[in-house]
Design a protein around this motif. Structure first.
Motif, PDB file in Angstrom:
ATOM      1  N   VAL A  52      -9.615 -11.561 -10.213  1.00  0.00           N
ATOM      2  CA  VAL A  52      -8.332 -12.000 -10.744  1.00  0.00           C
ATOM      3  C   VAL A  52      -7.934 -13.300 -10.052  1.00  0.00           C
ATOM      4  CG1 VAL A  52      -7.528  -9.673 -11.305  1.00  0.00           C
ATOM      5  CG2 VAL A  52      -7.061 -10.638  -9.036  1.00  0.00           C
ATOM      6  N   SER A  53      -6.850 -13.885 -10.521  1.00  0.00           N
ATOM      7  CA  SER A  53      -6.314 -15.094  -9.921  1.00  0.00           C
ATOM      8  C   SER A  53      -5.071 -14.765  -9.106  1.00  0.00           C
ATOM      9  CB  SER A  53      -5.954 -16.116 -11.007  1.00  0.00           C
ATOM     10  OG  SER A  53      -5.231 -17.202 -10.450  1.00  0.00           O
ATOM     11  N   GLU A  54      -4.870 -15.524  -8.042  1.00  0.00           N
ATOM     12  CA  GLU A  54      -3.690 -15.337  -7.202  1.00  0.00           C
ATOM     13  C   GLU A  54      -2.405 -15.637  -7.973  1.00  0.00           C
ATOM     14  OE1 GLU A  54      -1.840 -17.667  -3.428  1.00  0.00           O
ATOM     15  OE2 GLU A  54      -3.984 -17.192  -3.297  1.00  0.00           O
ATOM     16  N   THR A  55      -2.516 -16.446  -9.015  1.00  0.00           N
ATOM     17  CA  THR A  55      -1.323 -16.747  -9.813  1.00  0.00           C
ATOM     18  C   THR A  55      -0.868 -15.544 -10.621  1.00  0.00           C
ATOM     19  OG1 THR A  55      -2.719 -17.590 -11.617  1.00  0.00           O
ATOM     20  CG2 THR A  55      -1.945 -19.188  -9.996  1.00  0.00           C
ATOM     21  N   ASP A  56      -1.790 -14.605 -10.884  1.00  0.00           N
ATOM     22  CA  ASP A  56      -1.441 -13.402 -11.639  1.00  0.00           C
ATOM     23  C   ASP A  56      -1.117 -12.218 -10.736  1.00  0.00           C
ATOM     24  OD1 ASP A  56      -1.910 -14.701 -14.113  1.00  0.00           O
ATOM     25  OD2 ASP A  56      -4.065 -14.333 -13.914  1.00  0.00           O
ATOM     26  N   PHE A  57      -1.773 -12.161  -9.586  1.00  0.00           N
ATOM     27  CA  PHE A  57      -1.546 -11.063  -8.642  1.00  0.00           C
ATOM     28  C   PHE A  57      -1.329 -11.661  -7.255  1.00  0.00           C
ATOM     29  CE2 PHE A  57      -3.787  -9.089 -12.122  1.00  0.00           C
ATOM     30  CZ  PHE A  57      -3.158  -7.858 -12.254  1.00  0.00           C
ATOM     31  N   PRO A  58      -0.175 -11.400  -6.635  1.00  0.00           N
ATOM     32  CA  PRO A  58       0.158 -12.034  -5.356  1.00  0.00           C
ATOM     33  C   PRO A  58      -0.855 -11.724  -4.268  1.00  0.00           C
ATOM     34  CG  PRO A  58       1.608 -10.163  -5.790  1.00  0.00           C
ATOM     35  CD  PRO A  58       0.838 -10.418  -7.052  1.00  0.00           C
ATOM     36  N   ALA A  59      -1.044 -12.683  -3.383  1.00  0.00           N
ATOM     37  CA  ALA A  59      -2.001 -12.523  -2.290  1.00  0.00           C
ATOM     38  C   ALA A  59      -1.511 -11.487  -1.290  1.00  0.00           C
ATOM     39  CB  ALA A  59      -2.222 -13.855  -1.598  1.00  0.00           C
ATOM     40  N   LEU A  60      -2.435 -10.667  -0.822  1.00  0.00           N
ATOM     41  CA  LEU A  60      -2.149  -9.672   0.204  1.00  0.00           C
ATOM     42  C   LEU A  60      -2.934 -10.008   1.463  1.00  0.00           C
ATOM     43  CD1 LEU A  60      -2.432  -6.408  -1.964  1.00  0.00           C
ATOM     44  CD2 LEU A  60      -0.344  -7.674  -1.383  1.00  0.00           C
ATOM     45  N   SER A  61      -2.384  -9.641   2.609  1.00  0.00           N
ATOM     46  CA  SER A  61      -3.086  -9.754   3.882  1.00  0.00           C
ATOM     47  C   SER A  61      -3.579  -8.380   4.298  1.00  0.00           C
ATOM     48  CB  SER A  61      -2.166 -10.314   4.972  1.00  0.00           C
ATOM     49  OG  SER A  61      -1.910 -11.682   4.784  1.00  0.00           O
ATOM     50  N   VAL A  62      -4.738  -8.340   4.939  1.00  0.00           N
ATOM     51  CA  VAL A  62      -5.293  -7.089   5.445  1.00  0.00           C
ATOM     52  C   VAL A  62      -5.673  -7.315   6.905  1.00  0.00           C
ATOM     53  CG1 VAL A  62      -7.008  -5.267   5.128  1.00  0.00           C
ATOM     54  CG2 VAL A  62      -6.228  -6.605   3.155  1.00  0.00           C
ATOM     55  N   GLY A  63      -4.983  -6.625   7.796  1.00  0.00           N
ATOM     56  CA  GLY A  63      -5.243  -6.827   9.214  1.00  0.00           C
ATOM     57  C   GLY A  63      -4.803  -5.640  10.035  1.00  0.00           C
ATOM     58  N   LYS A  64      -4.405  -5.902  11.275  1.00  0.00           N
ATOM     59  CA  LYS A  64      -3.986  -4.835  12.183  1.00  0.00           C
ATOM     60  C   LYS A  64      -2.774  -4.074  11.660  1.00  0.00           C
ATOM     61  CE  LYS A  64      -6.995  -5.698  15.491  1.00  0.00           C
ATOM     62  NZ  LYS A  64      -8.045  -4.720  15.881  1.00  0.00           N
ATOM     63  N   LEU A  65      -1.987  -4.728  10.805  1.00  0.00           N
ATOM     64  CA  LEU A  65      -0.796  -4.083  10.259  1.00  0.00           C
ATOM     65  C   LEU A  65      -1.097  -3.349   8.960  1.00  0.00           C
ATOM     66  CD1 LEU A  65       1.820  -6.937  10.853  1.00  0.00           C
ATOM     67  CD2 LEU A  65       1.320  -4.964  12.309  1.00  0.00           C
ATOM     68  N   GLY A  66      -2.368  -3.295   8.574  1.00  0.00           N
ATOM     69  CA  GLY A  66      -2.728  -2.672   7.306  1.00  0.00           C
ATOM     70  C   GLY A  66      -2.694  -3.685   6.184  1.00  0.00           C
ATOM     71  N   VAL A  67      -2.355  -3.237   4.976  1.00  0.00           N
ATOM     72  CA  VAL A  67      -2.274  -4.115   3.811  1.00  0.00           C
ATOM     73  C   VAL A  67      -0.815  -4.499   3.607  1.00  0.00           C
ATOM     74  CG1 VAL A  67      -2.804  -4.377   1.356  1.00  0.00           C
ATOM     75  CG2 VAL A  67      -4.261  -2.936   2.798  1.00  0.00           C
ATOM     76  N   THR A  68      -0.538  -5.796   3.679  1.00  0.00           N
ATOM     77  CA  THR A  68       0.835  -6.294   3.602  1.00  0.00           C
ATOM     78  C   THR A  68       0.877  -7.507   2.680  1.00  0.00           C
ATOM     79  OG1 THR A  68       0.518  -7.806   5.477  1.00  0.00           O
ATOM     80  CG2 THR A  68       1.277  -5.558   5.976  1.00  0.00           C
ATOM     81  N   PRO A  69       2.071  -7.916   2.247  1.00  0.00           N
ATOM     82  CA  PRO A  69       2.173  -9.199   1.547  1.00  0.00           C
ATOM     83  C   PRO A  69       1.598 -10.317   2.417  1.00  0.00           C
ATOM     84  CG  PRO A  69       4.218  -7.972   1.330  1.00  0.00           C
ATOM     85  CD  PRO A  69       3.371  -7.218   2.321  1.00  0.00           C
ATOM     86  N   GLN A  70       1.118 -11.379   1.771  1.00  0.00           N
ATOM     87  CA  GLN A  70       0.476 -12.480   2.494  1.00  0.00           C
ATOM     88  C   GLN A  70       1.337 -12.945   3.658  1.00  0.00           C
ATOM     89  OE1 GLN A  70      -2.713 -14.519   1.450  1.00  0.00           O
ATOM     90  NE2 GLN A  70      -2.361 -14.429   3.642  1.00  0.00           N
ATOM     91  N   LEU A  71       0.745 -12.930   4.870  1.00  0.00           N
ATOM     92  CA  LEU A  71       1.470 -13.352   6.055  1.00  0.00           C
ATOM     93  C   LEU A  71       1.623 -14.865   6.068  1.00  0.00           C
ATOM     94  CD1 LEU A  71      -0.296 -11.079   8.704  1.00  0.00           C
ATOM     95  CD2 LEU A  71       1.879 -10.673   7.549  1.00  0.00           C
ATOM     96  N   ALA A  72       2.764 -15.339   6.541  1.00  0.00           N
ATOM     97  CA  ALA A  72       3.019 -16.778   6.603  1.00  0.00           C
ATOM     98  C   ALA A  72       2.010 -17.444   7.528  1.00  0.00           C
ATOM     99  CB  ALA A  72       4.436 -17.043   7.093  1.00  0.00           C
ATOM    100  N   GLY A  73       1.526 -18.610   7.117  1.00  0.00           N
ATOM    101  CA  GLY A  73       0.628 -19.392   7.959  1.00  0.00           C
ATOM    102  C   GLY A  73      -0.816 -18.979   7.885  1.00  0.00           C
ATOM    103  N   VAL A  74      -1.166 -18.002   7.031  1.00  0.00           N
ATOM    104  CA  VAL A  74      -2.549 -17.565   6.930  1.00  0.00           C
ATOM    105  C   VAL A  74      -3.331 -18.575   6.097  1.00  0.00           C
ATOM    106  CG1 VAL A  74      -4.093 -15.806   5.997  1.00  0.00           C
ATOM    107  CG2 VAL A  74      -2.016 -15.140   7.219  1.00  0.00           C
ATOM    108  N   ALA A  75      -4.460 -19.009   6.630  1.00  0.00           N
ATOM    109  CA  ALA A  75      -5.306 -19.937   5.884  1.00  0.00           C
ATOM    110  C   ALA A  75      -6.088 -19.174   4.836  1.00  0.00           C
ATOM    111  CB  ALA A  75      -6.274 -20.636   6.836  1.00  0.00           C
ATOM    112  N   LYS A  76      -6.137 -19.718   3.633  1.00  0.00           N
ATOM    113  CA  LYS A  76      -6.824 -19.062   2.534  1.00  0.00           C
ATOM    114  C   LYS A  76      -8.117 -19.785   2.182  1.00  0.00           C
ATOM    115  CE  LYS A  76      -2.229 -18.033   0.689  1.00  0.00           C
ATOM    116  NZ  LYS A  76      -1.312 -18.309  -0.417  1.00  0.00           N
TER     117      LYS A  76
END
Length: 394
Positions: A32-56
């Motif tokens: 899919v495209s990020e324009t259709d489905f918002p980016a998620l972050s996956v890390g120590k906090l689990g699956v969360t909305p895209q964290l600020a400052g994360v390089a894609k």
């Protein structure tokens, strides 16, 4: 017996049915495209909305679909603990494995904690392949063969509820740690309001490119953390391993400033407290005689200076929006930036004040981290005790 072997033997001695992951989940591999489905972050906090400052990545239009209820794990098996249960629809990089649990067999909430347990992280890493320092991964095909314990659904729910409470406590500890780090950086910010004259870094330090070669390979490996500065790689939370050939690694001496050029605009830099080896992609800056590396570190890790660096990040996208692709800062651009520099008569007093405040905050952060580690360890031990039959649940 090694700790990893102990964890593996405990998993294999489970009191409940053991089944390959591939038999209890279905891989989701929809692009899919990020324009259709918002980016998620996956890390120590689990699956969360895209964290600020994360390089894609550069391929934002080529991402994997994630639905609420899916389990997601970073196939980079050196990113220990980067996994969790998605609570919302979204998209992730193609380096992640996305799985839909068979709910009649695997409760998603139980899977969330199982995949994040210490025992599973060790096993997941063991199944990985590749050149460790560059890419050590466990793809879905290999992961699908890992056998995991499957208690009855009611037992899975009890385990998940218990571990949810621990995770919530860890969340509160993380919030407190964030407040302390914010207070620490606010202290560093004061250096810009003291009215000192500014000097370009190029007059204070030089880039050095000393390689380890054969003679320096026994030096300890160093890592650069956004929150902790330069620390021993073995103390890093990333779990990143070093390659077999260290001859091309750079030598950082005590007092050198080490900059992770890809994370500089997020604060990924610091002062080396002891000599060691760093990634060939890092920049090593050596203060000239008479220049205090402690002062330079405080200024360079202040929010104002990090913001200055962000304006010079080279890549596709914008650092201010956190969507830089392949971000890096050029050392020449970095050295052209200026920092405030107190006169010698005031420098010692200014550093002593920063040391005192920073030391107190760092001490509190260490205690919080220890408590968090203890909670994680006991939570993982609880899960193992249940699946091996050492502890019964109602």
């Amino acid at each position: 017996m090694t700790e990893l072997a102990v964890h593996r033997s405990l998993l294999e001695s489970a009191a409940f049915v053991m089944a390959p992951i591939g038999s209890v989940v279905a891989e989701r591999n929809e692009k899919v495209s990020e324009t259709d489905f918002p980016a998620l972050s996956v890390g120590k906090l689990g699956v969360t909305p895209q964290l600020a400052g994360v390089a894609k990545s550069q391929t934002e239009g080529d991402r994997k679909l994630v639905r609420a209820g899916d389990l997601v794990i970073n196939s980079r098996s050196d990113r220990r603990g980067a996994s969790g249960l998605a609570r919302q629809d979204g998209s992730v990089s193609v380096v992640y494995s996305v799985m839909t649990p068979r709910r009649d067999i695997l409760l998603p909430e139980y899977g969330h904690h199982l995949f994040r347990s210490i025992a599973f992280q060790d096993e997941f890493f063991r199944w990985g392949t590749g050149i460790v320092d560059d890419l050590w991964s466990t793809n879905f095909t290999r992961m699908s063969r890992i056998r995991v314990p499957l208690p009855p659904i009611e037992v899975q729910r009890h385990v998940a509820d218990r571990m949810d409470r621990t995770e919530a406590m860890n969340g509160r500890l993380d919030q407190l740690a964030s407040l302390l780090r914010a207070r620490r950086t606010a202290t560093w910010s004061t250096v810009h309001a003291l009215g000192f004259d500014t000097v370009r870094l190029q007059w204070l330090m030089d880039e050095v490119d000393d390689r380890a070669g054969e003679e320096n390979q026994r030096l300890p490996l160093l890592s650069v953390s956004i929150h902790h500065g330069v620390l021993l790689r073995e103390h890093s939370l990333s779990g990143q391993q070093a390659g077999a050939d260290l001859t091309k690694y750079k030598v950082a001496q005590t007092g050198d400033i080490v900059v992770n050029r890809m994370r500089a605009f997020q604060g990924g830099l610091g002062r080396a407290a002891a000599s060691g080896l760093v990634s060939p992609d890092y920049a090593v800056l050596r203060p000239r005689d008479g220049v205090s590396s402690s002062w330079v570190e405080y200024v360079m890790r202040s929010p104002q200076f990090i913001e200055f660096m962000a304006q010079w990040v080279r890549g596709i996208g914008g650092a201010d929006q956190g969507n830089v692709r392949t971000p890096r800062i050029n050392v020449r651009d970095l050295l052209a930036l200026s920092i405030p520099l107190p006169p010698p008569a005031e420098l010692g007093q200014a550093i002593a004040h920063l040391d005192e405040v920073t030391g107190r905050i760092d001490g509190m952060l260490v205690k919080l981290a220890s408590l968090r580690d203890l909670l994680v360890e006991r939570s993982s031990a609880f899960l193992l005790d249940v699946v091996t039959g050492k502890k019964e649940v109602a």
